[in-house]
Each structure stands twice: as C-alpha cells, then as structure tokens.
Design a protein around this motif. Structure first.
Motif, PDB file in Angstrom:
ATOM      1  N   SER A 107     -44.503  -0.733  -0.420  1.00  0.00           N
ATOM      2  CA  SER A 107     -45.357   0.434  -0.226  1.00  0.00           C
ATOM      3  C   SER A 107     -45.988   0.407   1.161  1.00  0.00           C
ATOM      4  O   SER A 107     -46.428  -0.636   1.649  1.00  0.00           O
ATOM      5  N   GLN A 108     -46.056   1.574   1.762  1.00  0.00           N
ATOM      6  CA  GLN A 108     -46.726   1.666   3.058  1.00  0.00           C
ATOM      7  C   GLN A 108     -48.206   1.307   2.934  1.00  0.00           C
ATOM      8  O   GLN A 108     -48.823   0.824   3.886  1.00  0.00           O
ATOM      9  N   ALA A 109     -48.766   1.525   1.750  1.00  0.00           N
ATOM     10  CA  ALA A 109     -50.174   1.203   1.533  1.00  0.00           C
ATOM     11  C   ALA A 109     -50.426  -0.298   1.613  1.00  0.00           C
ATOM     12  O   ALA A 109     -51.557  -0.729   1.851  1.00  0.00           O
ATOM     13  N   TRP A 110     -49.380  -1.101   1.411  1.00  0.00           N
ATOM     14  CA  TRP A 110     -49.543  -2.561   1.464  1.00  0.00           C
ATOM     15  C   TRP A 110     -49.463  -3.109   2.893  1.00  0.00           C
ATOM     16  O   TRP A 110     -49.864  -4.251   3.136  1.00  0.00           O
ATOM     17  N   LYS A 111     -48.885  -2.347   3.802  1.00  0.00           N
ATOM     18  CA  LYS A 111     -48.511  -2.873   5.108  1.00  0.00           C
ATOM     19  C   LYS A 111     -49.672  -3.518   5.866  1.00  0.00           C
ATOM     20  O   LYS A 111     -49.511  -4.568   6.496  1.00  0.00           O
ATOM     21  N   LYS A 112     -50.846  -2.897   5.824  1.00  0.00           N
ATOM     22  CA  LYS A 112     -51.983  -3.443   6.555  1.00  0.00           C
ATOM     23  C   LYS A 112     -52.300  -4.856   6.093  1.00  0.00           C
ATOM     24  O   LYS A 112     -52.532  -5.756   6.904  1.00  0.00           O
ATOM     25  N   VAL A 113     -52.278  -5.076   4.772  1.00  0.00           N
ATOM     26  CA  VAL A 113     -52.568  -6.395   4.218  1.00  0.00           C
ATOM     27  C   VAL A 113     -51.472  -7.385   4.602  1.00  0.00           C
ATOM     28  O   VAL A 113     -51.753  -8.530   4.980  1.00  0.00           O
ATOM     29  N   LEU A 114     -50.221  -6.963   4.539  1.00  0.00           N
ATOM     30  CA  LEU A 114     -49.114  -7.864   4.858  1.00  0.00           C
ATOM     31  C   LEU A 114     -49.157  -8.290   6.323  1.00  0.00           C
ATOM     32  O   LEU A 114     -48.922  -9.464   6.648  1.00  0.00           O
ATOM     33  N   VAL A 115     -49.464  -7.350   7.197  1.00  0.00           N
ATOM     34  CA  VAL A 115     -49.579  -7.685   8.621  1.00  0.00           C
ATOM     35  C   VAL A 115     -50.751  -8.641   8.842  1.00  0.00           C
ATOM     36  O   VAL A 115     -50.644  -9.639   9.568  1.00  0.00           O
ATOM     37  N   MET A 116     -51.875  -8.357   8.206  1.00  0.00           N
ATOM     38  CA  MET A 116     -53.043  -9.231   8.343  1.00  0.00           C
ATOM     39  C   MET A 116     -52.738 -10.640   7.833  1.00  0.00           C
ATOM     40  O   MET A 116     -53.199 -11.633   8.412  1.00  0.00           O
ATOM     41  N   ALA A 117     -51.973 -10.722   6.754  1.00  0.00           N
ATOM     42  CA  ALA A 117     -51.630 -12.034   6.191  1.00  0.00           C
ATOM     43  C   ALA A 117     -50.819 -12.855   7.193  1.00  0.00           C
ATOM     44  O   ALA A 117     -51.060 -14.046   7.379  1.00  0.00           O
ATOM     45  N   LEU A 118     -49.851 -12.218   7.824  1.00  0.00           N
ATOM     46  CA  LEU A 118     -49.066 -12.913   8.854  1.00  0.00           C
ATOM     47  C   LEU A 118     -49.969 -13.381   9.994  1.00  0.00           C
ATOM     48  O   LEU A 118     -49.850 -14.509  10.478  1.00  0.00           O
ATOM     49  N   GLU A 119     -50.891 -12.526  10.404  1.00  0.00           N
ATOM     50  CA  GLU A 119     -51.790 -12.868  11.503  1.00  0.00           C
ATOM     51  C   GLU A 119     -52.763 -13.985  11.115  1.00  0.00           C
ATOM     52  O   GLU A 119     -53.238 -14.732  11.975  1.00  0.00           O
ATOM     53  N   GLU A 120     -53.045 -14.101   9.803  1.00  0.00           N
ATOM     54  CA  GLU A 120     -53.930 -15.163   9.305  1.00  0.00           C
ATOM     55  C   GLU A 120     -53.183 -16.489   9.131  1.00  0.00           C
ATOM     56  O   GLU A 120     -53.785 -17.506   8.798  1.00  0.00           O
ATOM     57  N   GLY A 121     -51.869 -16.459   9.333  1.00  0.00           N
ATOM     58  CA  GLY A 121     -51.100 -17.694   9.223  1.00  0.00           C
ATOM     59  C   GLY A 121     -50.367 -17.895   7.923  1.00  0.00           C
ATOM     60  O   GLY A 121     -49.902 -18.998   7.619  1.00  0.00           O
ATOM     61  N   PHE A 122     -50.222 -16.823   7.133  1.00  0.00           N
ATOM     62  CA  PHE A 122     -49.459 -16.898   5.889  1.00  0.00           C
ATOM     63  C   PHE A 122     -47.995 -16.558   6.145  1.00  0.00           C
ATOM     64  O   PHE A 122     -47.682 -15.664   6.944  1.00  0.00           O
ATOM     65  N   ASP A 123     -47.099 -17.236   5.446  1.00  0.00           N
ATOM     66  CA  ASP A 123     -45.740 -16.731   5.293  1.00  0.00           C
ATOM     67  C   ASP A 123     -45.777 -15.633   4.237  1.00  0.00           C
ATOM     68  O   ASP A 123     -46.725 -15.552   3.440  1.00  0.00           O
ATOM     69  N   LEU A 124     -44.744 -14.798   4.201  1.00  0.00           N
ATOM     70  CA  LEU A 124     -44.622 -13.778   3.160  1.00  0.00           C
ATOM     71  C   LEU A 124     -43.377 -14.049   2.329  1.00  0.00           C
ATOM     72  O   LEU A 124     -42.340 -14.439   2.874  1.00  0.00           O
ATOM     73  N   ALA A 125     -43.479 -13.829   1.021  1.00  0.00           N
ATOM     74  CA  ALA A 125     -42.323 -13.954   0.132  1.00  0.00           C
ATOM     75  C   ALA A 125     -42.278 -12.746  -0.786  1.00  0.00           C
ATOM     76  O   ALA A 125     -43.310 -12.279  -1.275  1.00  0.00           O
ATOM     77  N   SER A 126     -41.075 -12.246  -1.012  1.00  0.00           N
ATOM     78  CA  SER A 126     -40.909 -11.035  -1.812  1.00  0.00           C
ATOM     79  C   SER A 126     -39.600 -11.084  -2.580  1.00  0.00           C
ATOM     80  O   SER A 126     -38.603 -11.621  -2.096  1.00  0.00           O
ATOM     81  N   GLY A 127     -39.624 -10.472  -3.763  1.00  0.00           N
ATOM     82  CA  GLY A 127     -38.401 -10.340  -4.539  1.00  0.00           C
ATOM     83  C   GLY A 127     -37.976  -8.893  -4.680  1.00  0.00           C
ATOM     84  O   GLY A 127     -37.156  -8.566  -5.545  1.00  0.00           O
ATOM     85  N   LEU A 128     -38.513  -8.021  -3.851  1.00  0.00           N
ATOM     86  CA  LEU A 128     -38.196  -6.602  -3.924  1.00  0.00           C
ATOM     87  C   LEU A 128     -36.823  -6.295  -3.324  1.00  0.00           C
ATOM     88  O   LEU A 128     -36.325  -7.040  -2.483  1.00  0.00           O
ATOM     89  N   HIS A 129     -36.233  -5.189  -3.762  1.00  0.00           N
ATOM     90  CA  HIS A 129     -34.968  -4.737  -3.158  1.00  0.00           C
ATOM     91  C   HIS A 129     -35.176  -4.376  -1.689  1.00  0.00           C
ATOM     92  O   HIS A 129     -34.306  -4.611  -0.848  1.00  0.00           O
ATOM     93  N   ASN A 130     -36.318  -3.764  -1.389  1.00  0.00           N
ATOM     94  CA  ASN A 130     -36.681  -3.411  -0.016  1.00  0.00           C
ATOM     95  C   ASN A 130     -37.073  -4.702   0.700  1.00  0.00           C
ATOM     96  O   ASN A 130     -38.119  -5.277   0.445  1.00  0.00           O
ATOM     97  N   LEU A 131     -36.228  -5.172   1.607  1.00  0.00           N
ATOM     98  CA  LEU A 131     -36.402  -6.503   2.172  1.00  0.00           C
ATOM     99  C   LEU A 131     -37.482  -6.540   3.253  1.00  0.00           C
ATOM    100  O   LEU A 131     -37.610  -5.623   4.067  1.00  0.00           O
ATOM    101  N   LEU A 132     -38.226  -7.632   3.264  1.00  0.00           N
ATOM    102  CA  LEU A 132     -39.202  -7.867   4.326  1.00  0.00           C
ATOM    103  C   LEU A 132     -38.519  -7.860   5.688  1.00  0.00           C
ATOM    104  O   LEU A 132     -39.062  -7.345   6.669  1.00  0.00           O
ATOM    105  N   THR A 133     -37.348  -8.459   5.754  1.00  0.00           N
ATOM    106  CA  THR A 133     -36.632  -8.599   7.026  1.00  0.00           C
ATOM    107  C   THR A 133     -36.007  -7.300   7.511  1.00  0.00           C
ATOM    108  O   THR A 133     -35.412  -7.263   8.587  1.00  0.00           O
ATOM    109  N   GLU A 134     -36.148  -6.223   6.725  1.00  0.00           N
ATOM    110  CA  GLU A 134     -35.678  -4.912   7.158  1.00  0.00           C
ATOM    111  C   GLU A 134     -36.829  -4.026   7.633  1.00  0.00           C
ATOM    112  O   GLU A 134     -36.599  -2.880   8.020  1.00  0.00           O
TER     113      GLU A 134
END
Length: 333
Positions: free
Chosen positions: A76-103
């Motif tokens: 969801s686009q609504a999640w993007k702000k949190v996901l970006v902040m998590a990366l900036e805070e030093g977290f890796d991201l993991a997902s099992g969604l069809h929509n890939l993080l790497t895309e």
C-alpha cells in the motif's frame, strides 16, 4: 538470511485475519517478535507491545516484517512512509507479498543508500521440475480446508510439534510466506509458474525414512474459486497418505467472496479424497481440525463432539486443545 528478531508491521489491517502473517510469527516464533507497529485505523492487534521504530530498535529488533496479507498481495502507498523511515532507522525489510519490495524503486533507492537489505520471501529460488507423480518413500500429511485461512498451517505446525515431542520423525514443509518466515525455508507455492507447482511440492517433500512424516502446509481451498489451483498442486504434488479436514464454522461466507458459502465437511471429504487418490490410491482422511477461536470453550467442545459423532473422525482445535487426537490418527496408519 533474514535477521531476527522482528518488529511486526500491521499497517492499516482492516481486521485480525488480515494480519495472519504477523499472527503466525507471534504464535509460533514468539522469541522473534519484539513488538508490533500499527498505523492509524489498524483493526488488528497481536497483543504485543505497540512500538515506535526507535523503541523497537532500542529493544533489539533488526527487521521490520510486513505482517499483513491483503487481497492481491500489494504494498500500500499508505505504508511507504513507514517503510522508508524503517530503512533510515537501520531496519531491514522483509515481505511475503506478491508486490515485491525489490520492484519498488523508492524503497530500493533508500535501501542502497542506507545499506539495508530487502527480503522478498515470495520469490522462488529454485528451478522446480514438472511433477512426475512417482511414489516417494516416507509418509505425508496435508490439511485441506473448506475455505482459505481456516488454520491449515497451524494444524501442520501443531502436529509437527506434538510429533517431535513424542520422538516421532516429522518435518513441517512450508509452502507460503508465513511458513517460510517462521521456519526459514520452503516454497512460495502461489508464486511458482503453474506448470511447476506440483513439481515444487514433490521437490520440498522428497524420499525419506519409511516412518518419517512430512507435514505439508496447506493452501487455499478446492471450493475457493480464487485460490483452488494451489490446493490442487498440493494434493497431487504432495501425494498425501493422510488428509486432515480444516474448517472455521463461524464464517458467514467464503473469505473475500460474499456470494459464496463454505461447503460442508462431508463435501470437502468427498472431493479432496477423490482427488488425492489420483496420486495416491491409499490416501485416507484421518481427522478434522476446527478453528474455534471465535467460539466459547463449551460451544467449541460441543461442536467438535458433533463432528466426531457425525463423521466418525477425531476432531479437535489443535492450537487450542492440542494435536494429540490427530497425531494418534497418523500413528495408527
């Protein structure tokens, strides 16, 4: 390798069932679940501590896991702000969604800039063969459901736990994103090209000792018009010796399909067994697993007793009341 422990991201999940990925991790790998992150409007709650990203980092969390399984598996686009902040805070991201993080170009750019990793567990990592249907040594059990998300994975995990405690030989074989995040291995079955789905199930459940049981994680439902294909692949590729019928009796309709009702357990028994016998003529239905989380204990026990009387099969909620009856049924084969 995905670094543990996790901060479980529930986003704006509309209900508890939408957070089933996070729920599965919390229930089966609680040592990996530091806390939960919920956005405004989230209607799911794992009972974990609500944490900010900074609080979770201080508590030792290393990976933010997207614990939501929405219809279509999209970020969801609504999640993007949190996901970006998590990366900036030093977290890796993991997902099992069809929509890939790497895309997602923006997430990739931030991950590269911060040196953090993006883990997509729903990406097949093996060139799976086409199924050949040859009989394999060892034994296999598969849970099949009247609907999606009725407890097929929990059934297999609970049975595997009980069998290991008894000293029996067993292995839980993950076939979906939650199972893979719990165990660290498996096949993301619904992301495999259709012609190779059954072959991928053969691949993850190879020849084994004659007294070894593979507890293959069930997916979808033969009666769910959206996801019946994955169930067929599991039935034929898995060549189960034993089937467990799985059901959630309080639903008003099929998950995500308000025009469709769940079939009866007898209808599931008859259809699944006939299809299983195509690949393994000796297959038997040995028990019933019921998700009774929305029932009182008295109502749940009464319902299970009715099933046992009507179908002549042992019935239990293996997460709530234990998997003893179901494992006894396997041991008797």
């Amino acid at each position: 390798m995905i670094q543990t422990p996790y901060l479980l991201f529930l986003g704006d999940a509309p209900d508890q069932l939408a957070a089933k990925v996070a729920q599965g991790i919390k229930d089966w790998r609680p040592e990996n679940a530091v806390g939960q992150f919920r956005m405004e409007g989230c209607k799911a709650d794992l009972g974990l501590t609500d944490m900010t990203l900074a609080e979770a980092k201080e508590a030792g969390a290393k990976t933010l896991v997207i614990g939501v399984a929405n219809r279509g598996g999209v970020i969801s686009q609504a999640w993007k702000k949190v996901l970006v902040m998590a990366l900036e805070e030093g977290f890796d991201l993991a997902s099992g969604l069809h929509n890939l993080l790497t895309e997602e170009a923006d997430l990739v750019a931030v991950a590269e800039a911060t040196g953090q990793a993006l883990h997509d567990v729903r990406v097949p990592e093996v060139d799976y063969p086409i199924a050949n249907g040859k009989k394999r040594t060892g034994k296999r059990c598969l849970a099949v459901g009247t609907d999606c998300s009725v407890g097929k994975m929990y059934t297999a995990l609970a049975m595997d736990k009980e069998m290991r405690e008894r000293g029996m030989k067993s292995t839980f074989r993950a076939t979906g994103q939650t199972g893979i995040l719990i165990t660290g291995d498996g096949v993301p079955l619904d992301a495999v090209v259709a012609d190779f789905m059954a072959g991928s199930v053969e691949y993850i459940s190879p020849d084994n000792d004659e007294d070894h049981w593979d507890l293959i994680e069930g997916q979808g439902s033969l009666f769910h018009v959206s996801y019946s294909g994955v169930t067929m692949a599991l039935i034929h590729g898995g060549q189960p010796d034993a089937l467990i019928l799985s059901h959630e009796p309080t639903r008003e309709h099929m998950r995500g399909l308000p025009e469709y009702q769940q079939p009866s357990l007898q209808a599931l028994n008859d259809m699944a067994l006939a299809l299983a016998k195509v690949a393994n003529p000796e297959c038997q239905v040995v028990g019933v697993s019921v998700n009774t989380q929305h029932m009182s204990e008295a109502d749940a026990l009464g319902y299970l007793a009715e099933i046992e009387a009507d179908m002549g099969l042992p019935a239990t909620d293996p997460f709530r009341f234990g998997a003893t009856k179901l494992v006894d049924a396997l041991a008797a084969l």
